[in-house]
Write a protein that holds these residues in place. Structure first.
Motif, mmCIF file in Angstrom:
data_model
loop_
_atom_site.group_PDB
_atom_site.id
_atom_site.type_symbol
_atom_site.label_atom_id
_atom_site.label_comp_id
_atom_site.label_asym_id
_atom_site.label_seq_id
_atom_site.Cartn_x
_atom_site.Cartn_y
_atom_site.Cartn_z
ATOM 1 N N ASN A 290 -30.413 31.786 32.239
ATOM 2 C CA ASN A 290 -29.435 32.561 33.008
ATOM 3 C C ASN A 290 -29.898 33.990 33.267
ATOM 4 O O ASN A 290 -29.855 34.481 34.403
ATOM 5 C CB ASN A 290 -28.083 32.575 32.290
ATOM 6 C CG ASN A 290 -27.402 31.217 32.294
ATOM 7 O OD1 ASN A 290 -27.744 30.345 33.090
ATOM 8 N ND2 ASN A 290 -26.443 31.012 31.412
ATOM 9 N N LYS B 91 -33.114 34.008 35.522
ATOM 10 C CA LYS B 91 -32.791 33.821 36.950
ATOM 11 C C LYS B 91 -32.248 35.115 37.553
ATOM 12 O O LYS B 91 -32.562 35.465 38.696
ATOM 13 C CB LYS B 91 -31.778 32.686 37.105
ATOM 14 C CG LYS B 91 -32.361 31.300 36.890
ATOM 15 C CD LYS B 91 -31.277 30.234 36.794
ATOM 16 C CE LYS B 91 -30.494 30.100 38.067
ATOM 17 N NZ LYS B 91 -29.479 29.019 37.974
ATOM 18 N N ASP B 92 -31.451 35.821 36.767
ATOM 19 C CA ASP B 92 -30.891 37.093 37.236
ATOM 20 C C ASP B 92 -31.994 38.123 37.473
ATOM 21 O O ASP B 92 -32.020 38.802 38.507
ATOM 22 C CB ASP B 92 -29.897 37.621 36.206
ATOM 23 C CG ASP B 92 -29.314 38.965 36.599
ATOM 24 O OD1 ASP B 92 -28.560 39.021 37.589
ATOM 25 O OD2 ASP B 92 -29.632 39.974 35.931
ATOM 26 N N ILE C 271 -35.185 37.560 38.013
ATOM 27 C CA ILE C 271 -36.029 37.104 39.106
ATOM 28 C C ILE C 271 -35.345 37.324 40.454
ATOM 29 O O ILE C 271 -35.984 37.754 41.428
ATOM 30 C CB ILE C 271 -36.414 35.619 38.900
ATOM 31 C CG1 ILE C 271 -37.407 35.508 37.724
ATOM 32 C CG2 ILE C 271 -36.997 35.008 40.164
ATOM 33 C CD1 ILE C 271 -37.626 34.103 37.222
ATOM 34 N N ALA C 272 -34.045 37.071 40.510
ATOM 35 C CA ALA C 272 -33.295 37.297 41.755
ATOM 36 C C ALA C 272 -33.340 38.756 42.178
ATOM 37 O O ALA C 272 -33.242 39.080 43.368
ATOM 38 C CB ALA C 272 -31.852 36.847 41.578
ATOM 39 N N SER D 168 -40.459 39.873 37.664
ATOM 40 C CA SER D 168 -41.128 38.728 37.047
ATOM 41 C C SER D 168 -40.872 38.725 35.546
ATOM 42 O O SER D 168 -40.645 39.779 34.934
ATOM 43 C CB SER D 168 -42.634 38.788 37.308
ATOM 44 O OG SER D 168 -42.915 38.651 38.686
ATOM 45 N N LEU E 254 -37.572 27.684 33.328
ATOM 46 C CA LEU E 254 -37.120 28.887 34.017
ATOM 47 C C LEU E 254 -37.680 28.952 35.437
ATOM 48 O O LEU E 254 -36.947 29.237 36.389
ATOM 49 C CB LEU E 254 -37.530 30.139 33.237
ATOM 50 C CG LEU E 254 -37.235 31.477 33.923
ATOM 51 C CD1 LEU E 254 -35.762 31.611 34.268
ATOM 52 C CD2 LEU E 254 -37.696 32.636 33.043
ATOM 53 N N GLU F 250 -35.800 26.409 37.622
ATOM 54 C CA GLU F 250 -34.425 26.823 37.901
ATOM 55 C C GLU F 250 -34.387 27.996 38.883
ATOM 56 O O GLU F 250 -33.495 28.083 39.736
ATOM 57 C CB GLU F 250 -33.714 27.217 36.604
ATOM 58 C CG GLU F 250 -33.354 26.054 35.703
ATOM 59 C CD GLU F 250 -32.187 25.241 36.256
ATOM 60 O OE1 GLU F 250 -31.337 25.808 36.952
ATOM 61 O OE2 GLU F 250 -32.138 24.026 35.987
ATOM 62 N N ALA F 251 -35.358 28.913 38.755
ATOM 63 C CA ALA F 251 -35.375 30.098 39.614
ATOM 64 C C ALA F 251 -36.074 29.846 40.944
ATOM 65 O O ALA F 251 -35.987 30.673 41.859
ATOM 66 C CB ALA F 251 -36.060 31.253 38.886
#
Length: 265
Positions: free
Chosen positions: A156, A159-160, A162-163, A167, A192, A195-196
């Motif tokens: 979670n 992903k945040d 990376i968004a 990196s 990860l 998912e990302a």
């Protein structure tokens, strides 16, 4: 670019001996080296306190430590730098883990091309001086006590990050190991990256130049005869369940570690 590029081209190798007289005065002990890296940490901590520690200064501090390593007799070999540039946008970096050296040196290689943060153990955030530096980098913190919750946090929060263009660097072995053990190298990085929706870049390292201490883990012996080797692999896109890509990463790290045995600097 996120600041000065410290290395040109795909490779870097220490040329000649850069060891300085101040290191020799300490009679081949670790203490001048310890002094130099602690000094860099204290300087970075002051910048954090002033609210002026950013990615560029993070990379600069990292490069000072690499220079200190060479000044204390360390010989450095890095290749695959161009592979970092091949992936557009943020990625997941996964590496085997031998010592604290890779944590300190990765930023000066990666950060000029990609903003990064680390997956770290919660105990690291409480270390005087070093803890505030790590917290300023918005790391993903895990406890190692609840593996399921750690997995959820990494996915979670990863992903945040990376968004938001950052990196993520993680060490799937979970702890430092003198020898690479594929059985202990988990697939968290694969999960990860999948998912990302970003590539994963494997890193193979040999950093036993800086040994682990018995009393204080980060103040271990300095082995000047051991070359420091860091190799970045090609970006890998995850497809399916990721098992094939995980195997590919294991093979890359295993093969490069074997190759490092033949490197003479």
């Amino acid at each position: 670019m996120l600041g000065k590029q410290f290395f040109n081209g795909d490779k870097y190798q220490t040329s000649g001996s850069k060891r300085i007289i101040f290191d020799k005065i300490f009679l081949n002990t670790r203490w001048y080296f310890v002094y130099t890296y602690v000094k860099v940490i204290i300087q970075a901590r002051r910048l954090v306190g002033k609210g002026s520690f950013n990615m560029e200064k993070f990379a600069n501090s990292s490069y000072k430590i690499l220079q200190n390593i060479e000044n204390c007799g360390g010989k450095v070999f890095i290749d695959g730098i161009e592979n970092i540039k091949k992936a557009k946008g943020p990625v997941v970096f996964v590496s085997n883990h031998m010592s604290v050296l890779e944590t300190f040196v990765f930023p000066c290689i990666i950060v000029p091309m990609k903003k990064i943060t680390f997956v770290i153990k919660d105990v690291l955030t409480s270390i005087p001086a070093f803890g505030p530096i790590m917290k300023s980098l918005d790391p993903i913190v895990v406890s190692r006590k609840n593996s399921r919750q750690d997995l959820i946090n990494v996915i979670n929060q990863g992903k945040d990050r990376i968004a938001n263009g950052t990196s993520v660097v993680l060490f799937p072995e979970g702890t430092r190991r003198v020898e690479f053990d594929p059985e202990k190298f988990n697939s968290l990085g694969i999960k990860l990256a999948k998912e990302a929706g970003v590539p994963i870049i494997p890193i193979a390292i040999k950093t036993d130049f800086w040994g682990n201490g018995k009393l204080i883990k980060d103040i271990g012996p300095i082995r000047r005869k051991e070359p420091i080797c860091i190799s970045f692999g090609e970006p890998i896109i995850i497809s399916g369940n990721g098992k094939a890509e995980h195997k590919q990463i294991i093979e890359f790290i295993t093969n490069r570690i074997n190759d490092f045995k033949n490197i003479k600097i």
